[in-house]
Design a protein around this motif. Structure first.
Motif, short mmCIF file in Angstrom:
data_model
loop_
_atom_site.label_atom_id
_atom_site.label_comp_id
_atom_site.label_asym_id
_atom_site.label_seq_id
_atom_site.Cartn_x
_atom_site.Cartn_y
_atom_site.Cartn_z
N ASP A 84 46.27 33.83 45.15
CA ASP A 84 46.53 35.12 45.06
C ASP A 84 46.90 35.55 43.48
O ASP A 84 46.54 36.53 43.10
N PHE A 85 47.50 34.68 42.95
CA PHE A 85 47.89 34.55 41.31
C PHE A 85 46.67 34.84 40.53
O PHE A 85 46.67 35.62 39.67
N PHE A 86 45.40 34.20 40.74
CA PHE A 86 44.46 34.09 40.08
C PHE A 86 43.39 35.12 40.65
O PHE A 86 42.53 35.46 40.03
N THR A 87 43.65 35.78 41.60
CA THR A 87 42.65 36.92 41.99
C THR A 87 42.11 37.73 41.13
O THR A 87 40.98 37.89 41.06
N PRO A 88 43.03 38.57 40.48
CA PRO A 88 42.64 39.40 39.30
C PRO A 88 41.79 39.01 38.33
O PRO A 88 40.67 39.11 38.00
N THR A 89 42.11 37.70 37.77
CA THR A 89 41.31 37.05 36.93
C THR A 89 39.77 36.73 37.43
O THR A 89 38.70 36.93 36.75
N GLU A 139 38.34 38.30 39.93
CA GLU A 139 37.65 39.45 40.21
C GLU A 139 37.13 40.09 38.87
O GLU A 139 35.95 40.52 38.81
N ASP A 140 37.97 40.01 37.76
CA ASP A 140 37.56 40.31 36.39
C ASP A 140 36.05 39.50 36.10
O ASP A 140 35.17 40.36 35.28
N HIS A 177 41.14 28.28 37.60
CA HIS A 177 40.76 28.93 36.15
C HIS A 177 39.78 28.53 35.57
O HIS A 177 38.80 29.14 35.00
#
Lengths: 233, 457
Positions: free
Chosen positions: B323-328, B330-331, B363
């Motif tokens: 969840d923490f890495f989801t935005p990364t 998605e980007d 990552h």
């Protein structure tokens, strides 16, 4: 900031390295704090337990008595002054050991002064009354912790749980500088390499939902330091 | 002065075998003495008992002669026995007034009265000690059957001689055995000590020769060699780390220097100056992060972090990290799937290190899997292992390169380098190793699947 708002506090700096101690004391005085400095662990223990401070900055390796023992002794003696432990030991394990000993925050050397100041203000404020409000505000931004709804100018903002958590932290630290590592450690309890820029990604997501379409931005980026949520630019 | 081991250690090492020998000799002598006493006492008692039984049987026989054939027959019987006495047998027959009738006892001392196998002094011949039994017959005469047990002295002597001979043999033999053993031990200890001295002198490749025998020395040698292997591996690892660290620090330091030099230029504008300082600042952060990561790896690899392990719900941890890495992700134009069991997966792990390791894998996927790739974070468990994996559908890593990417500071394609310390997989590998498992890089057909295997302790 509290210091700028005329609120000052007494800080005890226990640090044996003269240059570091001067650097910290000078910066804290400029920020409006009264600073007492001792270089020896035993003196630190004596002062911290005999006089009231708003926060203690404690180096981990000290002559006389090491920082962790001082912290343990203070906690065992019922002293609840917030303590920020400074250490050159940067490993994961050391941080956990430091916090377990009774430290409230752990900052590794070398650190930027802004990072230290942000953390001290965080500690001092945390002490001066943990907010039990169920509604947090910043200007026209309103967060209802019970219904878990966020509105700005009455318009509902659709936030994901992780964005809600992040914004809550900002609202609880309204008008204060929040650094990337503080967010990593205190919102997500992670400690990652700052170059992963994940925090920036999270912030830009949050900012998009928070500030897009509104005239006045609330979430500000402070160059090289971190972020601040405030209705004042 | 010749650099040598501390005299104290030497002295102890030299003394120990000989003082052990002395101790062993004392033990042998002491136990021999005890054995001598026991044997002697037992032998004495057996002989006395036998003599007594014999004497009483003779007495019964003579008494029977008297009852059946009268005093005359008894007198001649006693006289005959006296004549044929072979060793210490003594006989006496006295009338009611104490006058001798037969036998070799010229007098009847008062101590003989009522004697029932009693030890008494006798004057004929002088200074004799006799064991005697006196029986009063129906006509008032007294029959004395005795034994002179001085032949026991003979027995004593032969026991002593025999024992002395045996003891001499034992002492000589054990001295010889001890000396031989000592020489053997010293020889093998010397071999180990000389290896240790070579190590101390700086030759880390020195090893002791191990015999095939499965004796304690073989084991000492083998464990010494195993220890040396480990030390040498650690030293080589350490050397590699410091070398590559020095190498890796040079570039960021050079960049910092360049940025600060730009900021110091008098013609630089305010904005340009701030930019340069910020660049240097960011560079410092990156460098510090690299240093911290190196230390984490070193700590994990040395096993020092083991005492920080606690039971953790690995499934929840993976979900949270994803969840923490989801935005990364998605980007990066990627889609994330989380595949974890519905029940909690509890394992004893070093939480901080596992977060770091798994975070690095996710990552890495966001950096290298490319736009449009699917990234799957999954947790699987069986009785022995918990497997946390990150699979992507990107270009993957060629099979022959998979070992290399786990090394420190290795980035496969410099052109594709997106920053990063080059330590991500090294941390994941160190994390798996700390948990008794391994980091495996597999083909995801297409793409790469990185699996951190955690052994349930």
């Amino acid at each position: 900031m509290e210091a700028e708002n005329g609120m000052s506090g007494r800080i005890l700096v226990v640090e044996d390295d003269v240059d570091t101690a001067d650097y910290i004391s000078k910066g804290l005085r400029e920020a409006g704090y009264t600073v007492e400095h001792v270089a020896d662990g035993r003196d630190g223990l004596y002062l911290a337990s005999s006089s009231a401070f708003d926060a203690v900055v404690m180096d981990r390796m000290l002559p006389g008595m090491d920082g962790l023992s001082v912290v343990k002794a203070l906690r065992a003696g019922g002293v609840e002054t917030p303590i920020l432990i400074l250490s050159a030991l940067a490993q994961l394990d050391e941080r956990v050991t430091g916090l377990k000993a009774g430290g409230d925050d752990y900052l590794t050397k070398p650190f930027g002064f802004s990072e230290l100041l942000a953390r001290i203000e965080n500690l001092v404020r945390r002490r001066s009354g943990k907010s039990v409000d169920t509604v947090l505000r910043c200007g026209d931004l309103v967060m209802d912790l019970l219904s878990r709804k966020v509105t700005r100018m009455g318009r509902a903002l659709d936030l994901l749980p992780r964005e809600f958590k992040l914004l809550e932290y900002f609202l609880r630290n309204k008008d204060r500088v929040v650094t990337r590592t503080m967010l990593l450690e205190q919102v997500w309890d992670y400690r990652f390499d700052p170059h992963t820029s994940i925090i920036d990604t999270h912030i830009s997501r949050l900012r998009k939902k928070l500030d897009e379409g509104f005239e006045q931005p609330l979430l500000h980026t402070l160059r090289g330091v971190g972020y601040r949520l405030s209705e004042h630019p | 002065m010749r650099p040598g081991p501390e005299p104290g250690r030497r002295r102890f090492a030299g003394l120990a075998p000989s003082s052990f020998l002395l101790f062993a000799a004392l033990v042998v002598l002491g136990s021999s003495a005890v054995a001598l006493v026991v044997v002697y006492r037992t032998g004495e008692r057996i002989i006395e008992e036998r003599e007594r039984a014999e004497a009483l049987a003779e007495r019964d026989l003579l008494e029977e002669v008297f009852q059946e054939q009268g005093l005359k027959a008894l007198i001649s019987g006693v006289a005959r026995r006296t004549r044929y006495a072979t060793g210490g047998e003594r006989y006496g027959l006295f009338n009611g007034r104490g006058a001798p009738l037969a036998g070799d006892m010229p007098a009847f001392p008062s101590a003989f009265q009522d004697a029932d196998w009693r030890r008494v002094p006798y004057a004929y011949p002088a200074n004799t000690m006799l064991h005697v039994n006196t029986t009063v017959l129906s006509d008032g005469s007294r029959l004395v059957v005795g034994r002179d047990l001085s032949n026991l002295r003979q027995f004593e002597k032969s026991i002593l001689y025999g024992f002395a001979a045996a003891l001499t043999i034992v002492i000589v033999a054990s001295l010889l055995a001890g000396l031989i053993l000592n020489a053997l031990i010293l020889q093998r200890v010397e071999a180990i000590a000389s290896t240790a001295e070579r190590i101390a002198a700086g030759d880390l490749s020195a090893r002791t020769l191990i015999s095939d025998r499965r004796d304690p020395f073989g084991r000492v040698g083998a464990s010494l060699n195993a220890m040396l292997e480990r030390i040498e591996a650690l030293m080589i690892g350490m050397r590699t780390v410091t070398d590559s660290l020095a190498h890796d620090l040079r570039s960021p330091l050079t960049r910092m220097k360049g940025a600060l030099a730009r900021a110091l230029q008098p013609q630089a504008g305010e904005e340009e100056r701030l930019d340069a300082i910020e660049a240097a600042h960011a560079e410092i952060d990156r460098t510090l992060a690299t240093l911290t990561a190196m230390l984490d790896i070193a700590r994990a690899e040395s096993g020092l972090s083991r005492d920080m392990m606690q039971p953790v719900n690995v499934g929840a941890l993976a979900e949270e990290l994803a969840d923490f890495f989801t935005p990364t992700l998605e980007d990066a134009g990627q889609t994330l799937t989380v595949d974890i069991p519905s029940l909690p997966v509890i394992a004893k792990v070093h939480e901080g290190l596992l977060r770091q390791a798994l975070g690095n894998l996710i990552h890495n996927a966001s950096l290298y899997a490319g736009k449009g790739a699917g990234v799957t974070v999954s947790v699987r468990e069986d009785h022995a292992n918990v497997r946390v994996s990150v699979a992507d559908t990107g270009p993957g890593v060629p099979e022959d390169q998979r070992g290399r990417v786990q090394e420190r500071f290795v980035r496969l394609d410099p052109a594709r380098s997106v920053g990063g310390s080059g330590l991500g997989l090294a941390i994941a590998a160190a994390c798996a190793k700390l948990h008794g498992g391994a980091l495996r890089l597999e083909d995801n057909n297409p793409g790469l699947r990185a699996v951190i295997e955690l052994h349930r302790a």
